[in-house]
Design an enzyme around this catalytic site. Structure first.
Site, PDB file in Angstrom:
ATOM      1  N   ARG A 168       0.839  -1.211   0.000  1.00 15.46           N
ATOM      2  CA  ARG A 168       0.000   0.000   0.000  1.00 15.46           C
ATOM      3  C   ARG A 168       0.875   1.263   0.000  1.00 15.46           C
ATOM      4  O   ARG A 168       0.568   2.252   0.666  1.00 15.46           O
ATOM      5  CB  ARG A 168      -0.942   0.023   1.218  1.00 15.46           C
ATOM      6  CG  ARG A 168      -1.950  -1.123   1.297  1.00 15.46           C
ATOM      7  CD  ARG A 168      -2.967  -1.056   0.171  1.00 15.46           C
ATOM      8  NE  ARG A 168      -4.067  -1.994   0.372  1.00 15.46           N
ATOM      9  CZ  ARG A 168      -4.080  -3.255  -0.040  1.00 15.46           C
ATOM     10  NH1 ARG A 168      -3.034  -3.750  -0.699  1.00 15.46           N
ATOM     11  NH2 ARG A 168      -5.127  -4.017   0.154  1.00 15.46           N
ATOM     12  N   SER A 242     -10.719  -1.062   3.021  1.00 17.20           N
ATOM     13  CA  SER A 242      -9.993  -1.272   4.278  1.00 17.20           C
ATOM     14  C   SER A 242      -9.584   0.082   4.836  1.00 17.20           C
ATOM     15  O   SER A 242      -8.948   0.869   4.145  1.00 17.20           O
ATOM     16  CB  SER A 242      -8.714  -2.075   4.041  1.00 17.20           C
ATOM     17  OG  SER A 242      -9.022  -3.353   3.571  1.00 17.20           O
ATOM     18  N   GLU A 338      -5.337   3.675   6.128  1.00 14.91           N
ATOM     19  CA  GLU A 338      -5.004   3.552   4.708  1.00 14.91           C
ATOM     20  C   GLU A 338      -5.426   4.806   3.933  1.00 14.91           C
ATOM     21  O   GLU A 338      -4.642   5.309   3.123  1.00 14.91           O
ATOM     22  CB  GLU A 338      -5.699   2.301   4.152  1.00 14.91           C
ATOM     23  CG  GLU A 338      -4.963   1.681   2.992  1.00 14.91           C
ATOM     24  CD  GLU A 338      -5.708   0.512   2.370  1.00 14.91           C
ATOM     25  OE1 GLU A 338      -5.538  -0.608   2.876  1.00 14.91           O
ATOM     26  OE2 GLU A 338      -6.432   0.716   1.393  1.00 14.91           O
TER      27      GLU A 338
HETATM   28  N1  EPU Z   1     -10.937 -11.143  10.033  1.00 13.31           N
HETATM   29  C1  EPU Z   1     -11.676 -11.254  11.178  1.00 13.31           C
HETATM   30  N2  EPU Z   1     -12.713 -10.386  11.374  1.00 13.31           N
HETATM   31  C2  EPU Z   1     -13.045  -9.435  10.490  1.00 13.31           C
HETATM   32  C3  EPU Z   1     -12.267  -9.303   9.309  1.00 13.31           C
HETATM   33  C4  EPU Z   1     -11.205 -10.176   9.099  1.00 13.31           C
HETATM   34  O1  EPU Z   1     -11.410 -12.106  12.031  1.00 13.31           O
HETATM   35  O2  EPU Z   1     -13.992  -8.693  10.724  1.00 13.31           O
HETATM   36  C5  EPU Z   1      -9.828 -12.094   9.769  1.00 13.31           C
HETATM   37  C6  EPU Z   1     -10.233 -13.051   8.656  1.00 13.31           C
HETATM   38  O3  EPU Z   1     -10.910 -14.170   9.138  1.00 13.31           O
HETATM   39  C7  EPU Z   1      -8.893 -13.440   8.071  1.00 13.31           C
HETATM   40  C8  EPU Z   1      -8.067 -12.196   8.268  1.00 13.31           C
HETATM   41  O4  EPU Z   1      -8.713 -11.407   9.269  1.00 13.31           O
HETATM   42  O5  EPU Z   1      -8.330 -14.482   8.789  1.00 13.31           O
HETATM   43  C9  EPU Z   1      -7.860 -11.405   7.004  1.00 13.31           C
HETATM   44  O6  EPU Z   1      -9.120 -10.997   6.464  1.00 13.31           O
HETATM   45  P1  EPU Z   1      -9.388 -10.870   4.876  1.00 13.31           P
HETATM   46  O7  EPU Z   1      -8.920 -12.078   4.166  1.00 13.31           O
HETATM   47  O8  EPU Z   1     -10.802 -10.448   4.696  1.00 13.31           O
HETATM   48  O9  EPU Z   1      -8.427  -9.741   4.386  1.00 13.31           O
HETATM   49  P2  EPU Z   1      -7.961  -8.413   5.057  1.00 13.31           P
HETATM   50  O10 EPU Z   1      -6.579  -8.550   5.574  1.00 13.31           O
HETATM   51  O11 EPU Z   1      -9.026  -7.966   6.014  1.00 13.31           O
HETATM   52  C10 EPU Z   1      -6.852  -7.486   2.866  1.00 13.31           C
HETATM   53  C11 EPU Z   1      -6.806  -6.177   2.135  1.00 13.31           C
HETATM   54  C12 EPU Z   1      -8.077  -5.990   1.321  1.00 13.31           C
HETATM   55  C13 EPU Z   1      -8.159  -7.129   0.316  1.00 13.31           C
HETATM   56  C14 EPU Z   1      -8.181  -8.454   1.084  1.00 13.31           C
HETATM   57  C15 EPU Z   1      -8.117  -9.643   0.153  1.00 13.31           C
HETATM   58  C16 EPU Z   1      -5.475  -4.645   3.441  1.00 13.31           C
HETATM   59  C17 EPU Z   1      -5.483  -3.464   4.371  1.00 13.31           C
HETATM   60  N3  EPU Z   1      -6.677  -5.084   3.072  1.00 13.31           N
HETATM   61  O12 EPU Z   1      -7.939  -7.418   3.790  1.00 13.31           O
HETATM   62  O13 EPU Z   1      -7.947  -4.768   0.613  1.00 13.31           O
HETATM   63  O14 EPU Z   1      -9.324  -7.024  -0.486  1.00 13.31           O
HETATM   64  O15 EPU Z   1      -7.003  -8.538   1.937  1.00 13.31           O
HETATM   65  O16 EPU Z   1      -6.842  -9.726  -0.421  1.00 13.31           O
HETATM   66  O17 EPU Z   1      -4.403  -5.102   3.066  1.00 13.31           O
HETATM   67  C18 EPU Z   1      -8.482  -2.445   0.663  1.00 13.31           C
HETATM   68  O18 EPU Z   1      -7.268  -2.227   0.750  1.00 13.31           O
HETATM   69  O19 EPU Z   1      -9.321  -1.508   0.640  1.00 13.31           O
HETATM   70  C19 EPU Z   1      -8.954  -3.815   0.661  1.00 13.31           C
HETATM   71  C20 EPU Z   1     -10.262  -4.133   0.709  1.00 13.31           C
END
Ligand code: EPU
Length: 342
Positions: A168, A242, A338
């Site tokens: 990012r 995010s 972000e």
């Molecule tokens: N999780 C929870 N509770 C929640 C949300 C997430 O326990 O409410 C846990 C999930 O179970 C999982 C982990 O956190 O084990 C990661 O969650 P997820 O796979 O949904 O991805 P993320 O890390 O929350 C990142 C990016 C997203 C991108 C997704 C998929 C960042 C800041 N965010 O989210 O990017 O779509 O991975 O690759 O890196 C964005 O930047 O706007 C964005 C949506």
């Protein structure tokens, strides 16, 4: 002044930021060509104003009316500019909607951007934070881009190395690139395309659909379905995706946290760090689905802050700070936002 230039005053920005914050710009110019951009900045009165470069408005929090010039980058155009043994090279104007561009490449049978389907925003904003999702970042398929240097008036190309992409992050977020406006971006889409299914949730969703050798189109459709299930549509509920970056801690810090919180979600990084899931940390602190005034945490994904209606930038900031305080108190980790606060 240039005949094609319409400068608007006291211009409403509510529909131009995905949080749907009701704020106005002192001056506003919609930029559809490099000539228009040059013409606006050739006006001393306009060039002297503080400046906000706006793409799709999907990564900003407006703190109030903007006392300056908003340059709304709306440069159009999508074209196949070349091909060799390795790749097809496709270029799009900075103002092109990112998802429309991904769809355009897929319709031409070109794979490479499918994991990045449905990310809000524009092509020109995508390199600034090196957008990434489902195991792909744009740096992986990036070739070069054109910038206009508002300090010198020159235009030039930058390759991948010059963009200094990180998680990012890019040169455009640092002092060196602050005066550079992205005009167009070229991608190298691999001739020998292979589906990238490294992200477990994506691989699992495809398996559930009974697909074992997916096409780029099938990957895109699956990513779209996952995103629609977990993330709010900004056209319906104001948000900026995010809200926090996933924090990276040292391995030692991660091990110490794991002793106290064995379920901690973490991913080892190539440089030895451990990336924690900010959504998990926020969720564990009990914020998922909670509201603070008109701002709230999306009930299906704790990493997304939402405008439940009528929220100001200050409301969003208050919620973000409350979350930061709780996560820091419990896990000793400071979450970095972000979006950009304007
Ligand atoms: N999780 C929870 N509770 C929640 C949300 C997430 O326990 O409410 C846990 C999930 O179970 C999982 C982990 O956190 O084990 C990661 O969650 P997820 O796979 O949904 O991805 P993320 O890390 O929350 C990142 C990016 C997203 C991108 C997704 C998929 C960042 C800041 N965010 O989210 O990017 O779509 O991975 O690759 O890196 C964005 O930047 O706007 C964005 C949506």
């Amino acid at each position: 002044m240039h005949p094609d230039l319409a400068i608007e005053y006291n211009f409403p920005l509510k529909t131009l930021n995905s949080f749907g914050i009701d704020a106005r710009a002192q001056c506003y110019a919609r930029i559809e060509s490099l000539a228009q951009l040059r013409a606006v900045l050739a006006e001393p009165a306009l060039a002297a104003l503080p400046r906000l470069v706006l793409g799709g408005g999907s990564n900003i929090v407006l703190g109030g009316d903007y006392a300056g010039l908003v340059l709304h980058m709306a440069l159009p155009g999508m074209e196949l500019v070349g091909a060799d043994a390795h790749a097809h090279y496709v270029r799009a104007g900075a103002g092109v909607n990112w998802h429309a561009f991904v769809q355009w490449t897929l319709a031409r049978g070109l794979g490479g951007l499918e994991n990045l389907s449905l990310i809000p925003g524009t092509v020109g904003a995508a390199p600034i934070q090196n957008i990434g999702a489902y195991g792909v970042e744009i740096k992986d398929v990036f070739h070069s881009l054109t910038v206009f240097d508002s300090a010198s008036g020159a235009t030039f190309a930058l390759d991948r190395e010059a963009c200094r992409f990180g998680y990012r992050d890019s040169v455009f977020k640092h002092a060196e690139g602050r005066d550079w406006l992205i005009v167009d971006v070229t991608f190298a889409l691999p001739t020998s395309w292979q589906a990238n299914l490294r992200y477990a949730e994506l691989a699992q969703a495809l398996a559930e659909r009974g697909v074992d050798a997916p096409t780029a189109r099938q990957v895109a459709d699956t990513v779209i379905a996952i995103r629609q299930r977990k993330l709010p549509d900004p056209a319906l509920i104001g948000n900026a995706g995010s809200f926090f970056k996933n924090p990276v801690v040292t391995r030692a810090e991660c091990l110490a946290l794991l002793e106290r919180y064995p379920a901690l979600v973490h991913h080892s990084q190539a440089d030895g760090g451990e990336k924690l899931a900010a959504g998990w940390l926020i969720d564990q602190c009990g914020w998922k689905g909670r509201n603070l005034g008109p701002a709230g945490v999306y009930p299906k994904q704790a990493l997304v802050l939402v405008n439940n209606g009528g929220a100001s930038g200050a409301d969003i900031l208050r919620l973000a700070q409350a979350i930061q305080r709780d996560v820091q108190a419990r896990y000793g980790v400071l979450l970095a936002p972000e979006p950009v606060f304007v």
